[in-house]
Design a protein around this motif. Structure first.
Motif, mmCIF file in Angstrom:
data_model
loop_
_atom_site.group_PDB
_atom_site.id
_atom_site.type_symbol
_atom_site.label_atom_id
_atom_site.label_comp_id
_atom_site.label_asym_id
_atom_site.label_seq_id
_atom_site.Cartn_x
_atom_site.Cartn_y
_atom_site.Cartn_z
ATOM 1 N N GLN A 1 0.838 -1.195 0.000
ATOM 2 C CA GLN A 1 0.000 0.000 0.000
ATOM 3 C C GLN A 1 0.885 1.263 0.000
ATOM 4 N N ALA A 2 1.923 1.232 0.819
ATOM 5 C CA ALA A 2 2.828 2.386 0.917
ATOM 6 C C ALA A 2 3.472 2.673 -0.436
ATOM 7 N N ILE A 3 3.863 1.612 -1.135
ATOM 8 C CA ILE A 3 4.522 1.784 -2.431
ATOM 9 C C ILE A 3 3.525 2.353 -3.449
ATOM 10 N N ARG A 4 2.297 1.808 -3.406
ATOM 11 C CA ARG A 4 1.282 2.251 -4.360
ATOM 12 C C ARG A 4 0.976 3.746 -4.184
ATOM 13 N N GLN A 5 1.009 4.196 -2.934
ATOM 14 C CA GLN A 5 0.647 5.599 -2.652
ATOM 15 C C GLN A 5 1.872 6.491 -2.477
ATOM 16 N N SER A 6 3.019 6.073 -3.030
ATOM 17 C CA SER A 6 4.265 6.731 -2.626
ATOM 18 C C SER A 6 4.546 8.073 -3.315
ATOM 19 N N LYS A 7 3.785 8.402 -4.338
ATOM 20 C CA LYS A 7 4.035 9.673 -5.053
ATOM 21 C C LYS A 7 4.066 10.853 -4.084
ATOM 22 N N GLY A 8 5.079 11.660 -4.200
ATOM 23 C CA GLY A 8 5.170 12.845 -3.345
ATOM 24 C C GLY A 8 5.809 12.598 -1.995
ATOM 25 N N SER A 9 6.109 11.338 -1.706
ATOM 26 C CA SER A 9 6.725 11.044 -0.400
ATOM 27 C C SER A 9 8.218 11.353 -0.456
ATOM 28 N N SER A 10 8.795 11.641 0.703
ATOM 29 C CA SER A 10 10.219 11.996 0.761
ATOM 30 C C SER A 10 11.093 10.821 0.305
ATOM 31 N N MET A 11 10.680 9.588 0.634
ATOM 32 C CA MET A 11 11.496 8.435 0.249
ATOM 33 C C MET A 11 11.535 8.277 -1.265
ATOM 34 N N ARG A 12 10.355 8.391 -1.881
ATOM 35 C CA ARG A 12 10.290 8.215 -3.328
ATOM 36 C C ARG A 12 11.071 9.307 -4.060
ATOM 37 N N ILE A 13 10.919 10.532 -3.592
ATOM 38 C CA ILE A 13 11.612 11.630 -4.270
ATOM 39 C C ILE A 13 13.135 11.470 -4.130
ATOM 40 N N ALA A 14 13.582 11.023 -2.959
ATOM 41 C CA ALA A 14 15.023 10.807 -2.774
ATOM 42 C C ALA A 14 15.536 9.753 -3.765
ATOM 43 N N LEU A 15 14.761 8.690 -3.962
ATOM 44 C CA LEU A 15 15.158 7.651 -4.912
ATOM 45 C C LEU A 15 15.125 8.174 -6.345
ATOM 46 N N GLU A 16 14.111 9.012 -6.647
ATOM 47 C CA GLU A 16 14.006 9.565 -8.001
ATOM 48 C C GLU A 16 15.205 10.469 -8.326
ATOM 49 N N LEU A 17 15.728 11.119 -7.289
ATOM 50 C CA LEU A 17 16.909 11.971 -7.518
ATOM 51 C C LEU A 17 18.115 11.114 -7.925
ATOM 52 N N VAL A 18 18.184 9.909 -7.392
ATOM 53 C CA VAL A 18 19.258 8.996 -7.797
ATOM 54 C C VAL A 18 19.009 8.507 -9.223
ATOM 55 N N LYS A 19 17.750 8.182 -9.483
ATOM 56 C CA LYS A 19 17.400 7.672 -10.814
ATOM 57 C C LYS A 19 17.737 8.694 -11.908
ATOM 58 N N SER A 20 17.421 9.950 -11.643
ATOM 59 C CA SER A 20 17.637 10.990 -12.654
ATOM 60 C C SER A 20 19.092 11.443 -12.710
ATOM 61 N N GLY A 21 19.903 10.928 -11.787
ATOM 62 C CA GLY A 21 21.308 11.313 -11.785
ATOM 63 C C GLY A 21 21.592 12.600 -11.044
ATOM 64 N N GLN A 22 20.564 13.216 -10.461
ATOM 65 C CA GLN A 22 20.806 14.451 -9.699
ATOM 66 C C GLN A 22 21.549 14.173 -8.400
ATOM 67 N N ALA A 23 21.388 12.952 -7.885
ATOM 68 C CA ALA A 23 22.162 12.540 -6.707
ATOM 69 C C ALA A 23 22.869 11.233 -7.051
ATOM 70 N N GLN A 24 24.033 11.031 -6.431
ATOM 71 C CA GLN A 24 24.778 9.794 -6.713
ATOM 72 C C GLN A 24 24.402 8.648 -5.786
ATOM 73 N N ALA A 25 23.695 8.986 -4.715
ATOM 74 C CA ALA A 25 23.242 7.959 -3.782
ATOM 75 C C ALA A 25 22.150 8.559 -2.927
#
Lengths: 345, 345
Positions: free
Chosen positions: A77-101
């Motif tokens: 449920q948490a994963i399904r509703q994760s849009k906008g959450s701090s955890m998801r955004i932190a991971l997206e920053l890694v995905k987009s290359g804006q952060a290295q980890a």
């Protein structure tokens, strides 16, 4: 190293930004090349950054998130509703290359699921594994995985953990040709669960892995093996048991009362000195100091902090992330797997 | 208690009769009502009994066996060929009522298989569980099971372990309404393996069990629960990890070297005293002192000693057997199960 950028899930963990922000500032102070992306609710983060030295504040950017994923939410449920959450955004920053980890102290299962979804696993890896490096009795290091990301593991997953653990042992602990062992409940070949026995026979037939056989729980700290491979359930049990036993022993020593006047007087005299000694000898086993487990096997670097981490412990997790970036761990794992996997023409 | 007769598998364990015979004599000396049946190869046992005090020798009888089951034999094969072995004969003495309990330091899987075959389980118990009682931080006791007899456990087995553990906690550790917890990798309901979650929902619906929820490995010694229930794989891992960590810490303290002359002089002065203190505080966690795991759930009392047990440890296992006989543990478990099982008219 120029331009080292990490994303922190600043809302995660039991104490959230109240320990993560000071840990972040401390990490910035001791790593001049570091820049941090603090992902969280700006209204909560901004006040914590007031009156900070401009030199540190300049290397820290707030990335707005709407909310933090609660620790007791059901993972799916948490994963399904994760849009906008701090955890998801932190991971997206890694995905987009804006952060290295990225680093999060949030729910392990959610972090694991979201990381797998967003970053994908390295070719040849079914599921990422939570990995830590423990100090051992021989003044060396032991890589331990999986620590709880996967409660059910088939033999192939255990073999993949062995490969990833070997790379960690070589790159981070500087051990050449690291010994690899499987956790089991006896050393005889017939012992244990089917998946472990199958993994053992695959590892025996894999020349690039220095497989030495089974180890039991009592070998966790003895340095008998450099890589300690187990499923996530057993790994979590052995690590938590170790932490619990160390805490009980330290608390017994600290609280020790005395039986008579002479020993009470002597104890008062030597207690501070004794405590310092014990901390010096055992402090390296203190969970605060080895906090930060790598979620290995992803196409990106994700570090999981203890939910209960304090400032010092969270800073240790940030340092782990820096090391993983410097050593390019995911690339090394991918390269190693390429040499093991059957080539497709 | 008149006529307390125990059978010892005198050929079992790493050092066999060389530690078992002296341990037996020591147990006889401290328990005047005890009689022991020493099962083994007479040519090996007799010389070890020469020159013993007649008073002890008279309460000890050699029961001839042809051989000892080797520790590295495959369990199924060992069981199939077990006729004439010291382990089997010791169990048969319990079955026939000639002994009230037996003790073996032999292979756990073989002992478990043979005991089940010969003594049968109590009605309502699928498989016996290896059970120990650990001291905890709150000066109390914690019953831990299963420690390795069953690597795969379904939810019903975990529930049966909870029942048997409760009886042990009441009868041996004198805890009324003992708290029961399931080992898991988190405290949230959604955590862990299916069998554990299923067992949790059964236990919640069983009013005669004081079920308190999940515990993690770090609670093994804290006294948070009185009965610590887990499958045999996790139980073995947590117990072995605990033993290993304690050994590493004790050895670090014992071997601690000093950095300068003053502390070296001070250390020399207080080291013996310090060691005594540590042994006093942590000695109760020494494997030698809690050796002897009960194989609970059988229609008879079987105690498993560590294979590596020394004389002191094997004597502790004998004392455990004496206690189990005095408390009539199998009868108490059967009675408790009767109140839980659906009645057939």
């Amino acid at each position: 190293m120029a331009n080292l950028i990490l994303a922190l899930d600043a809302m995660s963990g039991d104490k959230g930004p109240h320990i993560i922000v000071p840990a972040a500032l401390q990490a910035l102070a001791s790593n001049p090349q570091l820049r941090l992306l603090l992902v969280g609710i700006p209204e909560i983060l901004n006040p914590l950054l007031a009156d900070q030295r401009a030199e540190l504040r300049d290397r820290l950017q707030i990335i707005p998130a709407e909310y933090a994923i609660a620790n007791d939410m059901k993972p799916l449920q948490a994963i399904r509703q994760s849009k906008g959450s701090s955890m998801r955004i932190a991971l997206e920053l890694v995905k987009s290359g804006q952060a290295q980890a990225c680093i999060s102290a949030g729910n392990t299962a959610v972090l694991m699921g979201l990381a797998k979804l967003l970053l994908k696993t390295i070719h040849g890896i079914e599921r990422p594994a939570l990995t830590t490096i423990l100090p051992n009795q021989k003044q060396g290091k032991t890589v331990v995985l999986d620590l709880g990301a996967n409660v059910n593991c088939n033999s192939q997953m255990l073999v993949q953990f062995a490969v990833m653990g070997s790379v960690m042992a070589e790159e981070i602990a500087h051990i050449s040709n690291p010994r690899v062992a499987l956790l089991n409940i006896g050393e005889e070949e017939s012992k244990g669960l089917d998946n472990i026995r199958e993994a053992a026979s695959i590892l025996k037939a894999t020349p690039s892995i220095n497989y030495i056989g089974y180890v039991e729980g009592n070998e966790l700290l003895t340095g008998k093996t450099d890589v300690f491979v187990c499923d996530g359930f057993a790994g979590n049990v052995t690590l938590k048991t170790m932490e619990g036993v160390i805490r009980v022993i330290l608390s017994l020593v600290k609280s020790s009362t005395t039986e008579n006047k002479i020993s009470s007087w002597l104890m008062k005299l030597i207690k501070p000195w004794l405590q310092k000694r014990i901390t010096k000898r055992f402090g390296h086993l203190d969970p605060d100091q080895y906090n930060g487990a790598s979620l290995l096997g992803l196409q990106g670097i994700v570090i999981k902090s203890h939910g209960a981490a304090n400032q010092k412990a969270f800073k240790a997790a940030i340092e782990q992330a820096i090391q993983a970036v410097e050593k390019q761990i995911p690339n090394r794992i991918a390269t190693r797997l390429n040499t093991l996997l059957p080539k497709s023409d």
